[in-house]
Design an enzyme around this catalytic site. Structure first.
Site, mmCIF file in Angstrom:
data_model
loop_
_atom_site.group_PDB
_atom_site.id
_atom_site.type_symbol
_atom_site.label_atom_id
_atom_site.label_comp_id
_atom_site.label_asym_id
_atom_site.label_seq_id
_atom_site.Cartn_x
_atom_site.Cartn_y
_atom_site.Cartn_z
ATOM 1 N N GLN A 305 -8.973 -51.953 13.919
ATOM 2 C CA GLN A 305 -7.591 -51.493 13.930
ATOM 3 C C GLN A 305 -6.739 -52.370 14.843
ATOM 4 O O GLN A 305 -5.596 -52.688 14.528
ATOM 5 C CB GLN A 305 -7.529 -50.033 14.401
ATOM 6 C CG GLN A 305 -6.132 -49.489 14.671
ATOM 7 C CD GLN A 305 -5.310 -49.334 13.414
ATOM 8 O OE1 GLN A 305 -5.845 -49.242 12.316
ATOM 9 N NE2 GLN A 305 -3.993 -49.325 13.571
ATOM 10 N N GLU A 306 -7.307 -52.766 15.969
ATOM 11 C CA GLU A 306 -6.553 -53.550 16.943
ATOM 12 C C GLU A 306 -6.381 -55.004 16.516
ATOM 13 O O GLU A 306 -5.283 -55.557 16.631
ATOM 14 C CB GLU A 306 -7.260 -53.504 18.308
ATOM 15 C CG GLU A 306 -7.192 -52.168 19.010
ATOM 16 C CD GLU A 306 -5.818 -51.895 19.609
ATOM 17 O OE1 GLU A 306 -4.915 -52.754 19.493
ATOM 18 O OE2 GLU A 306 -5.640 -50.821 20.200
#
Length: 468
Positions: A305-306
């Site tokens: 996600q990051e």
């Protein structure tokens, strides 16, 4: 006594003469002497808000740079309405307003605008489930806009040629809230500036642009209308330097260019990267998870996600690496090189463990973990604010299901004004956590396909559908 009276009168006269001979300090000199620049703005994702690393937003970054340019401290105030911002600047209650203000004829009668730093268009917004309107004539009575905004001023001009044109003005919601109401199907149409539309459509994919209502319009800072233009001229010089150096263009790109390319789900791409990128980093995720008593698949999902598992990923806010650590967080954790995969993953795992340990122990899993993951994104203070709102509303402040219902309220003025940490893009940590949950579940599914015996291993974060 008469002599003393004459002496007193002479002294008073002397003081008056000296004051008359002493030149008044200019606005710029006053700022420099006080050591403070007082700026009015508004809470919004495109202007000013408190992010996980502190104050953020394009307008905040610009005025912080201007304060640094002058060598003074920055003081931020957030009035209740657009009208209050304009009136307070007009009255000289602040040095300037940096609030994403559109330059309009009516406003130019009240305040003095700098040359523009950005151009936007006003756009009519609708929900994708509805039929696309083709003209302003189709919106009669179904349009809701922000009171005292430039949108109202433009509608009033259009009404001169279309007397049946009608709309509703609201003071109970800001521009972001109106967009969310359209996305939720609670109102039919609204008008928003193109920069705010681009910024928020990532979070509300059902929002669609029907058509542009105006030609490009300028956004600028507002100053009081006075004969003293010393501070105003410094602002003009400041923007000239930003433009000439190309820094202004870089700032605008950093805030808006990534928006159109942002992919929240991207399941097809994610599955490809599980096979392509993850194998190289899986041993590090497993080592970090064992060291900090975490689930390595959760770490991997959070990292995807990051950064999409890119070691040299850099965001527009300056966070970087596999786990997107800030420089301050990396320094605090003893991480020397954020773009080193092992250091970043170890640092991110350590940070997540600290956040989990910060969540009250009586909160059961998996809620405790999801609360910590939300804090990884938006900051622990904002998550605590959401928990307090949940409790105020009679919901369970220890339940992620209830907290994720209250986090978006941090973007609504009715609620964030009651909190300690103020405005936050509360919908973002909700989507952030839900995305990570999806990535986590997909990763479990993919691993089970490859290694069927893993189906017997029930991780603490696995959910049945009725637990959502």
């Amino acid at each position: 006594m008469r002599v003393f009276g004459l002496i007193s009168l002479a002294l008073v006269t002397l003081v008056v003469v000296l004051n008359a001979c002493t030149p008044q300090r200019t606005a710029l000199q006053q700022v420099m002497t006080q050591g403070e620049l007082h700026v009015l703005t508004r809470n919004a994702g495109t202007t000013y808000y408190e992010g996980p690393q502190g104050p953020a937003g394009l307008e905040f970054e610009l005025v912080q740079r201007f304060a640094d340019y002058l060598g003074v401290k920055l003081k931020i105030s957030v009035p209740d309405s657009l009208n209050d911002i304009i009136q307070q600047v007009k009255n000289g209650d602040a040095h300037l307003a940096a609030a994403g203000l559109t330059v309009t004829e009516a406003r130019e009668k009240l305040v003095r605008f700098t040359p523009p730093y950005q151009n936007i268009t006003q756009q009519v917004i609708y929900n994708a489930r509805q039929e696309k309107p083709k003209s302003i004539n189709e919106l009669n009575g179904l349009l809701e806009v922000l009171a005292q905004s430039s949108h109202v001023e433009n509608l009033q001009k259009l009404q001169l040629d279309n007397h049946k044109l009608a709309w509703t003005e609201t003071t109970d919601a800001d521009s972001t809230e109106l967009l969310s109401l359209v996305a939720e199907g609670l109102i039919d149409y609204t008008i928003a500036d193109s920069n705010e539309v681009a910024y928020n459509r990532r979070y509300y994919p059902k929002l669609k642009v029907a058509f542009d209502l105006t030609e490009p319009q300028a956004l600028a800072w507002a100053f009081p209308k006075t004969a003293d233009d010393s501070l105003y001229n410094e602002a003009v010089k400041f923007f000239d330097e930003l433009k000439t150096s190309g820094e202004l263009e870089r700032m605008l790109k950093s805030y808006y260019q990534h928006v159109s390319n942002y992919d929240y789900m991207g399941t097809h791409s994610y599955l490809a990267q599980i096979n392509r990128r993850l194998p190289a980093y899986r041993p590090i995720f497993e080592e970090a998870a064992e060291q900090y008593n975490l689930d390595w698949r959760l770490l991997a999902a959070l990292s995807y996600q990051e950064s999409h598992w890119r070691p040299h990923a850099v965001s527009h806010t300056g966070v970087r690496g596999m786990m997107m650590l800030t420089q301050a967080t990396a320094d605090h954790l003893g991480i020397e090189e954020r773009t080193d995969p092992k250091q970043s993953i170890m640092g991110g795992a350590m940070y997540l463990r600290k956040l989990i340990d910060k969540v009250p122990e009586h909160i059961p899993e998996p809620d405790r973990t999801w609360i910590a993951v939300a804090a990884y994104n938006v900051g622990f203070g904002h998550v605590n604010d959401a928990r307090l709102i949940a409790e105020t509303r009679g919901d369970d402040p220890n339940s992620w299901v209830d907290i994720k219902a209250t986090l978006p309220l941090l973007s609504k003025s009715k609620w964030y004004k009651q909190t300690k940490h103020g405005y936050a893009r509360g919908w973002e940590p909700v989507r952030y956590v839900e995305n990570i949950r999806s990535y986590y579940d997909i990763l479990l599914w993919q691993l089970e396909k490859e290694q069927p015996h893993l189906r017997e291993i029930r991780p603490i974060l696995a959910f049945s559908s009725n637990a959502l």
